[in-house]
Design a protein around this motif. Structure first.
Motif, PDB file in Angstrom:
ATOM      1  N   ARG A   1       0.834  -1.208   0.000  1.00  0.00           N
ATOM      2  CA  ARG A   1       0.000   0.000   0.000  1.00  0.00           C
ATOM      3  C   ARG A   1       0.869   1.258   0.000  1.00  0.00           C
ATOM      4  O   ARG A   1       0.547   2.242  -0.673  1.00  0.00           O
TER       5      ARG A   1
ATOM      6  N   GLN B   1      -7.895   0.542  -2.047  1.00  0.00           N
ATOM      7  CA  GLN B   1      -8.563  -0.485  -2.848  1.00  0.00           C
ATOM      8  C   GLN B   1      -7.621  -1.076  -3.889  1.00  0.00           C
ATOM      9  O   GLN B   1      -7.583  -2.292  -4.094  1.00  0.00           O
TER      10      GLN B   1
ATOM     11  N   ALA C   1      -5.183  -3.483  -2.375  1.00  0.00           N
ATOM     12  CA  ALA C   1      -5.808  -4.784  -2.135  1.00  0.00           C
ATOM     13  C   ALA C   1      -5.944  -5.573  -3.438  1.00  0.00           C
ATOM     14  O   ALA C   1      -5.677  -6.786  -3.479  1.00  0.00           O
TER      15      ALA C   1
ATOM     16  N   ASP D   1      -2.531  -6.826  -4.438  1.00  0.00           N
ATOM     17  CA  ASP D   1      -2.137  -7.959  -3.593  1.00  0.00           C
ATOM     18  C   ASP D   1      -2.754  -9.252  -4.119  1.00  0.00           C
ATOM     19  O   ASP D   1      -2.096 -10.298  -4.184  1.00  0.00           O
ATOM     20  N   GLU D   2      -4.021  -9.162  -4.500  1.00  0.00           N
ATOM     21  CA  GLU D   2      -4.721 -10.349  -4.994  1.00  0.00           C
ATOM     22  C   GLU D   2      -4.205 -10.765  -6.367  1.00  0.00           C
ATOM     23  O   GLU D   2      -4.001 -11.954  -6.640  1.00  0.00           O
TER      24      GLU D   2
END
Length: 203
Positions: free
Chosen positions: A97, A193, A196, A199-200
């Motif tokens: 992040r 967002q 995230a 990361d995925e």
């Protein structure tokens, strides 16, 4: 009269480099504040504290000065950003992040505003357009390379390259939104967002 030694030449070379750097930094500041129409070589020279002749010695044309200025500051910011995360997004300097927020930061502030003025001017001036197009391509490639490195992205995996480029396109859009209003609150939510999502997607 004897030959000038290397030691004697060095102070002059140092002054020349310092003058060039002041001109580049002044050019970006003028472009960000006054736009292309209000940023002449004379205005930049005055802001840098040098004569117009000295400015033209380093940069013979207006196009030379402003394309060099935007590229110079982009390189400086890229170097500083890389230094913040010497081990990429996985290192102790910060999580993904933090990397996302720092990369988004490349598209806000005076540098992005200056570059935007240069792009708009290039869209209307044939002499400037090819130089800015080439500059944007180089800066874009470097931004992508840096994002891949700092995010720890493996572009051999299907879709990863497009994901990184999509993130950079989003960051540029946030930069445009910031030009007119203080969009920091929404930007923080979007950064969270995207961190995230990355990361995925990147693992």
């Amino acid at each position: 009269m004897g030959a000038v030694s290397a030691a004697d030449r060095r102070p002059k070379q140092d002054r020349s480099r310092a003058t060039r750097q002041r001109l580049l930094e002044a050019a970006v500041a003028c472009l960000a504040e006054h736009g292309w129409a209000g940023s002449t070589v004379s205005v930049v020279a005055e802001r840098a504290g040098v004569s117009r002749g000295a400015a033209q010695h380093h940069f013979p044309t207006r196009e030379d000065l402003f394309t060099a200025a935007v590229e110079y500051v982009a390189e400086e910011r890229s170097t500083a950003l890389a230094a913040l995360f010497p081990q990429g997004g996985e290192g102790p300097a910060g999580d993904r992040r933090a990397v996302v927020a720092a990369l988004v930061g490349l598209y806000t502030g005076p540098l992005f505003r200056a570059a935007l003025h240069l792009w708009v001017a290039a869209s209307n001036e044939d002499q400037l357009r090819p130089r800015v197009t080439e500059l944007e391509a180089r800066v874009g490639r470097e931004s992508h390379r840096m994002a891949v490195e700092l995010l720890g992205a493996d572009e051999s995996r299907p879709g990863v390259r497009e994901t990184v480029q999509g993130f950079l396109d989003m960051a540029r859009g946030l930069g445009l939104a910031t030009l007119l209003t203080d969009d920091s609150a929404r930007r923080e939510r979007v950064v969270a967002q995207w961190a995230a999502l990355l990361d995925e997607a990147l693992g």
